[in-house]
Design a protein around this motif. Structure first.
Motif, PDB file in Angstrom:
ATOM      1  N   LYS A  76       1.159  -1.330   0.133  1.00 21.60           N
ATOM      2  CA  LYS A  76       0.331   0.148   0.037  1.00 21.60           C
ATOM      3  C   LYS A  76       0.949   1.277   0.196  1.00 21.60           C
ATOM      4  N   LEU A  77       2.498   0.849  -0.554  1.00 22.80           N
ATOM      5  CA  LEU A  77       2.748   2.019  -0.138  1.00 22.80           C
ATOM      6  C   LEU A  77       4.037   2.565  -1.261  1.00 22.80           C
ATOM      7  N   SER A  78       2.805   1.674  -2.555  1.00 20.05           N
ATOM      8  CA  SER A  78       3.552   2.875  -4.390  1.00 20.05           C
ATOM      9  C   SER A  78       2.435   2.092  -4.455  1.00 20.05           C
ATOM     10  N   THR A  79       2.229   2.102  -5.944  1.00 19.24           N
ATOM     11  CA  THR A  79       1.227   2.259  -6.402  1.00 19.24           C
ATOM     12  C   THR A  79       2.044   2.048  -8.087  1.00 19.24           C
ATOM     13  N   PRO A  80       1.632   1.331  -9.131  1.00 16.83           N
ATOM     14  CA  PRO A  80       1.842   0.770 -10.474  1.00 16.83           C
ATOM     15  C   PRO A  80       1.234   1.990 -11.254  1.00 16.83           C
ATOM     16  N   VAL A  81       3.282   1.741 -12.000  1.00 13.82           N
ATOM     17  CA  VAL A  81       2.755   3.095 -13.002  1.00 13.82           C
ATOM     18  C   VAL A  81       2.841   2.310 -14.415  1.00 13.82           C
ATOM     19  N   GLU A  82       1.369   3.375 -14.896  1.00 13.58           N
ATOM     20  CA  GLU A  82       0.398   2.528 -16.185  1.00 13.58           C
ATOM     21  C   GLU A  82       2.029   2.768 -17.266  1.00 13.58           C
ATOM     22  N   ASN A  83       2.136   2.969 -17.815  1.00 12.43           N
ATOM     23  CA  ASN A  83       3.135   2.647 -18.918  1.00 12.43           C
ATOM     24  C   ASN A  83       4.397   3.594 -18.757  1.00 12.43           C
ATOM     25  N   ASN A  84       5.172   2.358 -18.192  1.00  8.47           N
ATOM     26  CA  ASN A  84       6.819   3.187 -18.674  1.00  8.47           C
ATOM     27  C   ASN A  84       7.727   2.911 -19.575  1.00  8.47           C
TER      28      ASN A  84
END
Length: 347
Positions: A76-84
């Motif tokens: 819960k302390l990070s979130t995915p980058v949609e398009n990296n």
């Protein structure tokens, strides 16, 4: 066992939390009025797998392994980058695209080639190739709240450690006896850590930009490699990105951290405007529509601790000096490497 930890960033908080989970009595000292006030809370908020470091295998391996451990331990302390996306420019990169791609594949990092013409916003003719890789944005506000709660009763805010002495089988931290002391300040306490002078301090200036609201598709994270290049990366605030430049973000190299702070204190509006113009000019040839896509928001300041050398090694290390441990500079996801070494030595 009683342990003192100095530094309320990612390293200090994770180490203190891990020691506390093993039943160790811990005091965490942070010189500011809240956790994550220094470089841990002022950076590009990027949790990556090592694609920045084609010239340092040790850094790649630590980042690759730490990335997965971080996502599992702190979901819960990070979130995915949609398009990296990582791009290798034709003329400015230190290595060619095929070499870069081979290095990353051989490092066990999951990447895929993507057609340059499929990437919006860039001038595809200026690049040799591109890859896509999973990365995550670190949620600093959530992390600050999590560790404030997790370390309740352990944290001593507004307390800068000023004296560390080893005598009588103990470590005396500002006059209080502990069994061990862990310096996670990244060079703020050289006399305690036994620092060898192998690092330097780099005051930095990143720029925040807001994405134009009428854009129909999410803007990708874009990083150019390898060398003195730039990157645009999302933050935890929707639509807000950081622009970082290897050439223009640093404000100097200093042997002493206090001198680095003095350099930041001298930054004025004229320098910020100068840096903004330089960084936008650097981006323009590769992304001609940058200024029409983004609106400038303001600067971000921090001080990085970096090892000397040309290999771009940002691997983490832990050095022992009697009952004191010095956590040497590393990336956010290297907190597990550092903690493993300390727990192995103490427990």
């Amino acid at each position: 066992m009683r342990v003192a930890v100095a530094g309320g960033g990612w390293y200090g908080c994770h180490i203190a939390s891990s020691l506390k989970a093993h039943g160790v009595s811990v005091d965490l000292f942070e010189k500011n009025d809240c956790l994550f006030s220094e470089a841990s809370g002022n950076n590009q908020f990027r949790l990556h797998q090592g694609l920045h470091y084609a010239r340092s295998a040790q850094t790649r391996y630590q980042s690759r392994d730490g990335y997965h451990r971080f996502a599992e331990r702190y979901p819960k302390l990070s979130t995915p980058v949609e398009n990296n996306i990582y791009l290798v420019p034709k003329e400015a990169s230190l290595i060619d695209f095929d070499t870069y791609f081979s290095i990353m594949l051989s490092s066990g990092i999951s990447i895929e080639k993507i057609p340059l013409k499929s990437i919006d916003h860039i001038d595809a003719d200026r690049f040799e190739g591109a890859v896509r890789c999973q990365e995550r944005v670190v949620l600093t506000s959530a992390a600050r709240g999590y560790f404030t709660k997790r370390l309740n009763g352990t944290v001593n805010l507004n307390h800068a450690v000023t004296e560390v002495q080893q005598r009588d089988g103990h470590v005396w931290v500002d006059g209080v006896a502990y069994d061990h002391f862990i310096d996670a300040t990244w060079g703020a306490l050289p006399s305690a850590s036994g620092e060898s002078g192998s690092v330097y301090f780099e005051p930095t200036l990143l720029l925040y930009y807001r994405l134009r609201e009428d854009l129909s598709a999410p803007f990708p994270a874009i990083t150019l490699v390898d060398g003195d290049l730039w990157s645009i990366y999302p933050t935890e605030d929707p639509g807000v990105f950081t622009l970082s430049s290897v050439t223009h973000t640093p404000l100097g190299r200093y042997e002493n951290k206090s001198r680095a702070y003095e350099r930041l204190a001298a930054v004025d509006a004229n320098l910020i405007d100068e840096k903004r113009r330089s960084m936008e000019a650097e981006v323009h040839p590769y992304m001609p529509g940058f200024k029409e896509t983004f609106t400038f928001v303001g600067p971000q300041f921090a001080i990085k601790t970096k090892p000397k050398g040309l290999s771009e090694n940002r691997a983490c290390g832990v050095a022992a000096n009697g009952r004191c441990f010095n956590v040497q500079s590393g990336k956010i996801d290297n907190i597990f490497y550092a903690t493993d070494r300390i727990l192995g030595a103490l427990l």
